[in-house]
Every structure is written in structure tokens, then in C-alpha cells.
Write a protein that holds these residues in place. Structure first.
Motif, PDB file in Angstrom:
ATOM      1  N   ASP A  61       1.241  -2.278  -4.071  1.00 39.63           N
ATOM      2  CA  ASP A  61       0.086  -3.146  -3.874  1.00 39.63           C
ATOM      3  C   ASP A  61       0.299  -4.209  -2.952  1.00 39.63           C
ATOM      4  N   LEU A  62       1.013  -4.071  -1.988  1.00 38.34           N
ATOM      5  CA  LEU A  62       1.127  -5.256  -1.187  1.00 38.34           C
ATOM      6  C   LEU A  62      -0.085  -5.802  -0.653  1.00 38.34           C
ATOM      7  N   ARG A  63      -0.132  -7.171  -1.063  1.00 40.18           N
ATOM      8  CA  ARG A  63      -1.769  -7.640  -0.302  1.00 40.18           C
ATOM      9  C   ARG A  63      -1.149  -8.488   1.000  1.00 40.18           C
ATOM     10  N   TRP A  67      -1.678  -4.293   5.845  1.00 40.59           N
ATOM     11  CA  TRP A  67      -0.503  -3.543   5.235  1.00 40.59           C
ATOM     12  C   TRP A  67      -0.442  -3.396   3.698  1.00 40.59           C
ATOM     13  N   ASP A  68      -0.194  -2.198   3.143  1.00 45.46           N
ATOM     14  CA  ASP A  68       0.072  -1.847   1.655  1.00 45.46           C
ATOM     15  C   ASP A  68       1.442  -1.178   1.896  1.00 45.46           C
ATOM     16  N   THR A  89       5.570  -0.462  -8.596  1.00 42.58           N
ATOM     17  CA  THR A  89       4.196  -0.254  -8.755  1.00 42.58           C
ATOM     18  C   THR A  89       3.679  -0.817 -10.325  1.00 42.58           C
TER      19      THR A  89
END
Length: 245
Positions: A61-63, A67-68, A89
Motif C-alpha cells: 500500500d505504498l502511497r 507508485w504502489d 501488507t
């Protein structure tokens, strides 16, 4: 030396996993090092070496704008076809997302407070064992070309090969991925030998991954998946099993 890269936008998660990995490397004297602990994709991509056979721990869940974790994983896989990807995760089951992005994830670490560090250490131990195994016997790796990439998949991870709807294409199935490549089951059968059994004109399965056979319904369970069984496949399988079942 194997380089390890981390990317998570939560500072506490990043610190906990980095600390756990560095301690594991120190205690076990692994030929590894944590080269980068980044909070954004750009920082990681700038630090990562292309084609270096590295290990990446990536936040799903890269904010980070466009990009994720999965898009980042796809870019890293393009640059480093031999990369080992581990996802961090908040959810327990994200294997379906790796299918969507055509990625092969080695493992998932669930964000569970104090358990993250221990999970990361166990994962690194498994990664280290796998890399040692591959180095000992290159024949234990199946190499294939997909698009502009050359991939190397440990034979121990392969469940079965299946003919794809597109002509002259094959699906390689592992527990958490499906890889599409150009090939022929007949050629694979000759190449892989007795470790794989031809169940059907459309299926070539790892013999040691066969879990159950339904002779009446002509189906075989392989690593939790269902493959079809032909008349010729039945004969081959009965010979392999010595007439049992």
C-alpha cells in the motif's frame, strides 16, 4: 554479496523490518547487507542496481503518487529479472494481485505489530536457503523468456505447465504466480524428464506436487489446483504409481 532493499512509507515499519533484517544478517553471518531503506519508490529505484539478483521488501500500500508496491515490483522485475520480491501488507491474502501484475512474490509479511520483525527474519532465512540451493545446482532452475526478460524459476516451485489459449504459448504455474511464455509442452516433457508427468495434452505436472487423483472424473489435484487427466495420462500415472490408487 546479496543486496537487500526496503521500501515502505511508514517510518516505524521501515525501522522495525530493517533492524530485524540487520540483526539476522549479523547473527547468521549471511553474505548480505541492507543497502537501502527508502520511503518512496524513486529513492529505491535510484539506489537499486540493475540485474544484481537482489532481495526487495516492498510495501503493498505504498502511497507515493502513481507508485504502489505492485507497480514498483513490476519495474524492479524488469530491471532485475532474478529479483526476489517480498511484500509487506496489512492484509492476509494478496496472492491474486500478483497474478494481476504477472509477478512472482516469494512471501508476504503481514503488518502485525511486534510480529513483523520476526516474520521478516524468518523470511530472510528462507530466502537465504533458496539462494544457496540455486547456487549449488543450476540445473534446479527452469529458465524462460517472457517479453524482454529472462526469468529463472526454481523447479521446486513449479506446480505444472498448461497450454495457453494463445497459440504456442505456455502457462507456468507456481503457488503464487502464473507466467506466460512461448514454448511447447512436448519439448518441456523431453527437457524436464521424470520429475514431471504428462497428465493430458494440455497439462505437464510436477510428480512430487500431485496430491490426489480422481480416476472417475479424470482430474488431478496438483498443489491445490485441478488439472485434467487423459486416457494416456492415466496409463502414465498408473505406471508411475506402480499400479497403486
Amino acid at each position: 554479496m546479496i543486496q537487500i532493499y526496503l521500501c515502505d512509507d511508514e517510518e516505524t515499519v521501515l525501522h522495525q523490518i530493517k533492524t530485524a533484517l540487520e540483526w539476522k544478517i549479523f547473527v547468521e553471518d549471511y553474505d548480505m547487507e541492507v543497502s537501502c531503506a527508502a520511503r518512496c519508490a524513486r529513492e529505491l529505484l535510484e539506489a537499486a542496481r540493475e540485474g544484481s539478483r537482489s532481495v526487495y521488501f516492498l510495501d503493498v500500500d505504498l502511497r507515493d503518487g502513481e507508485w504502489d508496491g505492485f507497480r514498483l515490483g513490476r519495474e524492479l522485475r524488469r530491471r532485475d529479472p532474478h529479483a526476489t520480491l517480498v511484500y509487506i501488507t496489512s492484509y492476509g491474502d494478496l496472492a491474486w494481485r500478483t497474478f494481476q501484475y504477472h509477478l512472482e512474490a516469494f512471501d508476504y509479511i503481514v503488518k502485525e505489530g511486534d510480529q513483523m520483525g520476526a516474520a521478516a527474519a524468518r523470511c530472510l532465512e528462507a530466502v537465504h536457503a533458496r539462494l544457496l540451493e540455486e547456487r549449488r545446482d543450476p540445473a534446479e532452475v527452469f529458465s524462460l523468456r517472457t517479453g524482454d526478460e529472462t526469468r529463472h524459476v526454481p523447479l521446486a516451485d513449479i506446480l505444472f505447465f498448461e497450454t495457453a489459449p494463445k497459440g504456442h504459448h505456455i502457462f507456468l504455474h507456481t503457488a503464487c504466480s502464473r507466467i506466460d511464455f512461448v514454448g511447447s509442452l512436448n519439448e518441456l516433457e523431453r527437457e524436464l524428464g521424470d520429475r514431471f508427468v504428462r497428465l493430458h495434452r494440455a497439462y505437464l505436472a510436477a510428480a512430487d506436487k500431485i496430491e490426489a487423483v480422481d480416476w472417475k472424473e479424470n482430474r488431478v489435484q496438483v498443489g491445490g489446483r485441478t488439472c485434467l487427466l487423459s486416457r494416456t495420462g492415466k496409463q502414465t500415472l498408473r505406471r508411475m504409481l506402480g499400479g497403486g490408487l
